[in-house]
Enzyme design. Structure first.
Site, short mmCIF file in Angstrom:
data_model
loop_
_atom_site.label_atom_id
_atom_site.label_comp_id
_atom_site.label_asym_id
_atom_site.label_seq_id
_atom_site.Cartn_x
_atom_site.Cartn_y
_atom_site.Cartn_z
NE ARG A 5 -3.66 -0.61 2.52
CZ ARG A 5 -3.81 -1.05 3.76
NH1 ARG A 5 -3.51 -0.27 4.78
NH2 ARG A 5 -4.25 -2.26 4.01
NE ARG B 254 -10.29 8.28 -1.84
CZ ARG B 254 -10.42 7.29 -0.98
NH1 ARG B 254 -9.35 6.64 -0.56
NH2 ARG B 254 -11.60 6.96 -0.51
CG ASP C 72 -9.69 -2.55 -3.90
OD1 ASP C 72 -10.51 -3.49 -3.82
OD2 ASP C 72 -9.28 -1.94 -2.90
NE ARG D 278 -7.20 5.82 3.13
CZ ARG D 278 -8.13 5.28 3.93
NH1 ARG D 278 -9.19 5.99 4.28
NH2 ARG D 278 -7.99 4.05 4.37
CE1 TYR E 181 -13.10 -6.69 1.95
CE2 TYR E 181 -11.57 -8.39 1.23
CZ TYR E 181 -11.82 -7.23 1.93
OH TYR E 181 -10.82 -6.60 2.61
#
Length: 368
Positions: free
Chosen positions: A30, A43, A80, A34, A157
């Site tokens: 990652r 973003r 993702d 962020r 998921y």
């Protein structure tokens, strides 16, 4: 320069293949995210996380951002893991404060029976376009990593409707024990889809690939092999292992998988990723003669004072050890975090980490 040319800095690829290196390469799970203000600005321009993933130009932009700040030894595709189930028609969306959700989770038998494999060059064309664009933008400076989620992690998921961690995996584990035939159907289709997806990434320019089995560690010992490991082994068997005359290494990472290291190494992968709960030196003694190892700095240690971050990085390197005083001796270690970097991580600590890994691992005579 030809797109098939080996990267100028191929240390990461050489370490994965347990070839001689001058220092321990480092990249971060990652690493485009962020914690970087420039990522947050991109973003914002994209409008949403999903729109950012589906815009090849912006995905390329954020992929390169951490490499502009830090001397990282590899880039990883910005995407993702849930793009595959999204392409299967489950309706992926990201709820504010809740993470990923699916509009149509797999709960009904008819929906599971109707599940089909998407064509990665059609339904996931935006990912392949991003891979190709990133490879061009990198100019063969460092290798590009492609990736996917494992079938078990994706299924978690798909059945839960979002992150299984938020629901104690009750729905999918009930299916596992009550209707294993239905879960195997999901895993079978997903494994076929993931194999095609990774091969398409390789054909588009990915020079190494990684399978993220983020939720494999929640399974029982017996269930892990049947519902996670066997499917990852099948994927690896179906991968293109060479492209443009170069070996394409494969990394498998099961978070919480320390007890299964030998079994993971036997899947045919080139490297096994470790989270921070596994002793790196012990892991090397167990499987390091068969595969490379990747890991395993605790992401939460990134919040410590700078000198503590550097000390912990040195400790991880020393726990792995070296083969000899000769720093060019093959070691087969790729330094990484034991999981993804937190969005709250100070960027200046990332620089300290990367610089410490490089400087300390170059002093081969100081490590034994």
């Amino acid at each position: 320069m030809s797109p098939s040319a080996r990267p100028k800095n191929d240390t990461f690829l050489r370490a994965l293949l347990r070839q001689p290196v001058d220092y321990t390469p480092v990249w971060l799970m990652r690493q485009a995210g962020r914690y970087l203000p420039e990522y947050n600005e991109t973003r914002r321009r994209a409008g949403s996380f999903l729109q950012l993933c589906k815009n090849p130009q912006l995905a390329c932009e954020v992929t390169l951002q951490p490499l502009a700040r830090f001397e990282l030894d590899a880039a990883i595709l910005f995407s993702d893991i849930l793009t595959v189930p999204d392409a299967m028609g489950l309706g992926l969306y990201f709820a504010e404060g809740e993470g990923p959700r699916f509009e149509r989770p797999l709960r009904e038998e008819w929906a599971i029976r109707d599940l089909t494999v998407p064509d990665p060059n059609v339904h996931l064309r935006y990912v392949m376009d991003a891979v190709a664009e990133i490879r061009r933008a990198l100019g063969n400076s460092v290798p590009l990593i492609g990736f996917t989620g494992s079938p078990w992690t994706l299924a978690s998921y798909m059945v839960e409707g979002g992150s299984g961690a938020a629901t104690d995996y009750r729905t999918i584990k009930t299916m596992l024990y009550d209707r294993p035939d239905l879960l195997h159907r999901i895993l079978d289709v997903t494994a076929t889809a993931v194999t095609a997806y990774l091969n398409a990434q390789i054909e588009s320019g990915a020079q190494a690939v990684m399978i993220f089995d983020s939720w494999g560690g929640v399974l029982s010992h017996a269930a892990y092999r049947e519902f996670s490991l066997d499917y990852m082994q099948r994927i690896i068997a179906g991968l293109k292992r060479e492209q443009d005359g170069e070996r394409v290494p494969c990394i498998v990472f099961t978070k919480g998988g320390g007890q299964w290291l030998e079994a993971i190494a036997d899947t045919g992968c080139d490297a096994v990723g470790l989270d921070w709960t596994t002793d790196l030196g012990a892991a090397r003694r167990r499987i390091g003669h068969r595969v490379a190892l990747q890991g395993n700095f605790d992401p939460m240690a990134m919040f410590a004072a700078p000198e503590k971050v550097a000390a912990e990085a040195r400790r991880v390197l020393d726990s792995y050890g070296s083969d000899a005083a000769d720093s060019r001796k093959s070691s087969g270690h790729v330094f990484n975090l034991g999981h993804g970097i937190s969005q709250f991580t100070p960027p200046e600590n990332v620089k300290i980490l990367v610089d410490t890994v490089h400087s300390h691992s170059r002093r081969g005579s100081a490590r034994g």
